[in-house]
Motif scaffolding. Structure first.
Motif, PDB file in Angstrom:
ATOM      1  N   THR A  51       9.911 -30.930 -44.203  1.00 36.98           N
ATOM      2  CA  THR A  51       9.609 -32.191 -43.519  1.00 36.98           C
ATOM      3  C   THR A  51       9.088 -33.246 -44.480  1.00 36.98           C
ATOM      4  O   THR A  51       9.399 -34.434 -44.346  1.00 36.98           O
ATOM      5  CB  THR A  51       8.606 -31.956 -42.379  1.00 36.98           C
ATOM      6  N   ARG A  52       8.316 -32.832 -45.498  1.00 32.92           N
ATOM      7  CA  ARG A  52       7.820 -33.809 -46.472  1.00 32.92           C
ATOM      8  C   ARG A  52       8.973 -34.398 -47.282  1.00 32.92           C
ATOM      9  O   ARG A  52       8.996 -35.607 -47.552  1.00 32.92           O
ATOM     10  CB  ARG A  52       6.796 -33.148 -47.411  1.00 32.92           C
ATOM     11  N   THR A  53       9.918 -33.571 -47.650  1.00 38.36           N
ATOM     12  CA  THR A  53      11.071 -34.050 -48.418  1.00 38.36           C
ATOM     13  C   THR A  53      11.884 -35.034 -47.597  1.00 38.36           C
ATOM     14  O   THR A  53      12.318 -36.081 -48.101  1.00 38.36           O
ATOM     15  CB  THR A  53      11.946 -32.868 -48.860  1.00 38.36           C
ATOM     16  N   LEU A  54      12.095 -34.722 -46.336  1.00 33.23           N
ATOM     17  CA  LEU A  54      12.830 -35.640 -45.467  1.00 33.23           C
ATOM     18  C   LEU A  54      12.105 -36.980 -45.364  1.00 33.23           C
ATOM     19  O   LEU A  54      12.723 -38.050 -45.471  1.00 33.23           O
ATOM     20  CB  LEU A  54      13.005 -35.016 -44.089  1.00 33.23           C
ATOM     21  N   ALA A  55      10.794 -36.914 -45.153  1.00 35.45           N
ATOM     22  CA  ALA A  55      10.020 -38.156 -45.030  1.00 35.45           C
ATOM     23  C   ALA A  55      10.055 -38.966 -46.324  1.00 35.45           C
ATOM     24  O   ALA A  55      10.211 -40.198 -46.297  1.00 35.45           O
ATOM     25  CB  ALA A  55       8.578 -37.820 -44.649  1.00 35.45           C
ATOM     26  N   ASP A  56       9.940 -38.289 -47.465  1.00 34.41           N
ATOM     27  CA  ASP A  56       9.961 -38.980 -48.750  1.00 34.41           C
ATOM     28  C   ASP A  56      11.294 -39.673 -49.005  1.00 34.41           C
ATOM     29  O   ASP A  56      11.358 -40.641 -49.774  1.00 34.41           O
ATOM     30  CB  ASP A  56       9.682 -37.996 -49.885  1.00 34.41           C
ATOM     31  N   ARG A  57      12.348 -39.187 -48.354  1.00 34.41           N
ATOM     32  CA  ARG A  57      13.682 -39.750 -48.567  1.00 34.41           C
ATOM     33  C   ARG A  57      14.162 -40.581 -47.383  1.00 34.41           C
ATOM     34  O   ARG A  57      15.350 -40.800 -47.204  1.00 34.41           O
ATOM     35  CB  ARG A  57      14.662 -38.628 -48.896  1.00 34.41           C
ATOM     36  N   GLY A  58      13.203 -41.042 -46.601  1.00 32.38           N
ATOM     37  CA  GLY A  58      13.520 -42.033 -45.591  1.00 32.38           C
ATOM     38  C   GLY A  58      13.929 -41.521 -44.229  1.00 32.38           C
ATOM     39  O   GLY A  58      14.401 -42.297 -43.389  1.00 32.38           O
ATOM     40  N   VAL A  59      13.736 -40.243 -43.963  1.00 29.77           N
ATOM     41  CA  VAL A  59      14.057 -39.686 -42.652  1.00 29.77           C
ATOM     42  C   VAL A  59      12.762 -39.526 -41.863  1.00 29.77           C
ATOM     43  O   VAL A  59      11.796 -38.933 -42.354  1.00 29.77           O
ATOM     44  CB  VAL A  59      14.766 -38.319 -42.776  1.00 29.77           C
ATOM     45  N   ASP A  60      12.721 -40.070 -40.636  1.00 27.64           N
ATOM     46  CA  ASP A  60      11.519 -39.979 -39.808  1.00 27.64           C
ATOM     47  C   ASP A  60      11.428 -38.588 -39.192  1.00 27.64           C
ATOM     48  O   ASP A  60      11.679 -38.386 -38.005  1.00 27.64           O
ATOM     49  CB  ASP A  60      11.549 -41.062 -38.726  1.00 27.64           C
ATOM     50  N   VAL A  85      21.322 -35.215 -46.259  1.00 36.06           N
ATOM     51  CA  VAL A  85      22.637 -35.554 -45.694  1.00 36.06           C
ATOM     52  C   VAL A  85      22.840 -34.850 -44.357  1.00 36.06           C
ATOM     53  O   VAL A  85      23.254 -35.458 -43.362  1.00 36.06           O
ATOM     54  CB  VAL A  85      23.762 -35.172 -46.679  1.00 36.06           C
ATOM     55  N   PHE A  86      22.544 -33.584 -44.324  1.00 39.00           N
ATOM     56  CA  PHE A  86      22.777 -32.780 -43.121  1.00 39.00           C
ATOM     57  C   PHE A  86      21.893 -33.239 -41.964  1.00 39.00           C
ATOM     58  O   PHE A  86      22.367 -33.455 -40.842  1.00 39.00           O
ATOM     59  CB  PHE A  86      22.503 -31.316 -43.447  1.00 39.00           C
ATOM     60  N   VAL A  87      20.600 -33.376 -42.246  1.00 42.81           N
ATOM     61  CA  VAL A  87      19.654 -33.715 -41.171  1.00 42.81           C
ATOM     62  C   VAL A  87      19.879 -35.143 -40.690  1.00 42.81           C
ATOM     63  O   VAL A  87      19.901 -35.396 -39.470  1.00 42.81           O
ATOM     64  CB  VAL A  87      18.203 -33.520 -41.654  1.00 42.81           C
ATOM     65  N   ARG A  88      20.045 -36.080 -41.596  1.00 41.49           N
ATOM     66  CA  ARG A  88      20.243 -37.473 -41.189  1.00 41.49           C
ATOM     67  C   ARG A  88      21.486 -37.618 -40.307  1.00 41.49           C
ATOM     68  O   ARG A  88      21.460 -38.336 -39.296  1.00 41.49           O
ATOM     69  CB  ARG A  88      20.357 -38.361 -42.431  1.00 41.49           C
ATOM     70  N   THR A  89      22.552 -36.925 -40.650  1.00 41.56           N
ATOM     71  CA  THR A  89      23.776 -36.987 -39.849  1.00 41.56           C
ATOM     72  C   THR A  89      23.525 -36.437 -38.450  1.00 41.56           C
ATOM     73  O   THR A  89      23.926 -37.032 -37.443  1.00 41.56           O
ATOM     74  CB  THR A  89      24.912 -36.200 -40.525  1.00 41.56           C
ATOM     75  N   GLY A  90      22.859 -35.291 -38.374  1.00 46.17           N
ATOM     76  CA  GLY A  90      22.604 -34.685 -37.073  1.00 46.17           C
ATOM     77  C   GLY A  90      21.714 -35.536 -36.184  1.00 46.17           C
ATOM     78  O   GLY A  90      21.996 -35.719 -34.992  1.00 46.17           O
ATOM     79  N   LEU A  91      20.643 -36.091 -36.749  1.00 44.96           N
ATOM     80  CA  LEU A  91      19.744 -36.928 -35.959  1.00 44.96           C
ATOM     81  C   LEU A  91      20.477 -38.175 -35.468  1.00 44.96           C
ATOM     82  O   LEU A  91      20.303 -38.594 -34.324  1.00 44.96           O
ATOM     83  CB  LEU A  91      18.517 -37.312 -36.781  1.00 44.96           C
ATOM     84  N   GLY A  92      21.303 -38.743 -36.330  1.00 41.56           N
ATOM     85  CA  GLY A  92      22.042 -39.942 -35.953  1.00 41.56           C
ATOM     86  C   GLY A  92      23.038 -39.697 -34.839  1.00 41.56           C
ATOM     87  O   GLY A  92      23.360 -40.622 -34.080  1.00 41.56           O
ATOM     88  N   ARG A  93      23.517 -38.496 -34.705  1.00 45.28           N
ATOM     89  CA  ARG A  93      24.505 -38.164 -33.679  1.00 45.28           C
ATOM     90  C   ARG A  93      23.872 -37.616 -32.407  1.00 45.28           C
ATOM     91  O   ARG A  93      24.578 -37.207 -31.485  1.00 45.28           O
ATOM     92  CB  ARG A  93      25.500 -37.146 -34.233  1.00 45.28           C
TER      93      ARG A  93
END
Length: 291
Positions: free
Chosen positions: A59-68, A34-42
């Motif tokens: 980074t692996r967790t982010l990638a596994d959950r759809g964050v590039d 939630v935190f990282v996706r929001t920040g990247l989007g902004r």
């Protein structure tokens, strides 16, 4: 105070400095994404300071959950490192130095073209026997006014309930005006809690300020003494008990402040008034409402 998930980089300081508590890897991952996706989007820069977690797992967790995450790392928008490589790299943890480091980090993110800075810091290092770890509560109290009310920064302090003693976690989490994930925390609050005030610079003590709360009193006194604000308020209105040692610590902090302006005490219990009548020297540097 438990609130809904705050995600904006703007808004009140209380919504940008958040204690995030979790008890499982899945909870950790949910908060992270939630935190990282929001920040990247902004268009903000996102920094993650790991302690108990392997940086590669972030980074692996982010990638596994759809964050590039890989692309974000390549363009410098996502930075994953460890606390030991950054703000714990010195001889000891230093709250004074950390204030300057946050200013530098915000300035650097802006210079690199990002629209803001957000950061996650794993706070489990506070349970380790390292130099300066005893100042973590002082730091959490100070940065509300010294950092978040001054800088465009959003930071979540990650507290893993599996790694911190319940009493320690409760004391540290109470130093934040916003807590997320607090509803599932086992047990009650600490015997004595300290928190920053909203609005005017200052702090509030809640609970019993006696022998068992000496560590909290010492941290609050250190934060009071270090505050650069001209006027500082200490709210004692929700204290159940206050002993002479606590009053002596408060008075000592008032005398150490860089300004000559007295510390304002509001909601002082009758016991404090009686102690100041018996020991008038403890009133130096203090301005007690109703006295």
């Amino acid at each position: 105070m438990q609130r809904a998930c705050p995600s904006a980089s703007g808004g009140a300081a209380a919504d940008r400095h958040v204690a995030v508590e979790y008890s499982s890897d899945d909870e950790w991952a949910g908060h992270l994404v939630v935190f990282v996706r929001t920040g990247l989007g902004r268009g903000e820069q996102v920094q993650y300071f790991a302690d108990a977690t392997d940086p590669g797992l972030v980074t692996r967790t982010l990638a596994d959950r759809g964050v590039d995450a890989a692309s974000a790392v390549r363009r410098g928008q996502l930075v994953v490192t460890t606390a030991d490589e950054t703000y714990l790299a010195g001889a000891r943890f230093d709250p004074d130095a950390m204030t300057g480091l946050w200013q530098e980090a915000v300035d650097t993110a802006a210079a690199q073209g990002f629209r803001g800075l957000r950061a996650i810091g794993e706070m489990s290092w506070g349970a380790r026997r390292m130099a300066g770890a005893e100042r973590l509560l002082e730091y959490e109290l100070r940065i509300h006014h010294e950092v978040f009310e001054r800088l465009p920064l959003t930071a979540w302090c990650f507290y893993d309930r599996r790694l911190l003693a319940r009493e320690d976690l409760e004391v540290l989490a109470h130093a934040h005006l916003t807590r997320w994930g607090a509803g599932a925390a086992p047990g009650g609050g600490p015997g004595l809690a300290a928190a920053p005030l909203t609005g005017a610079p200052g702090f509030r003590l809640a609970g019993s300020a006696g022998y068992e709360g000496r560590r909290v009193v010492a941290a609050a006194a250190a934060a009071l003494a270090a505050s650069p604000a001209e006027r500082v308020t200490l709210d004692l209105s929700v204290l159940d008990h206050l002993d002479i040692a606590t009053l002596a610590d408060i008075a000592g902090a008032a005398r150490r402040r860089p300004t000559r302006t007295p510390v304002r005490l509001v909601g002082a219990p009758p016991a404090l008034h009686r102690m100041m009548e018996l020991f008038p020297e403890l009133g130096e540097g203090l301005e007690v409402d109703g006295r």
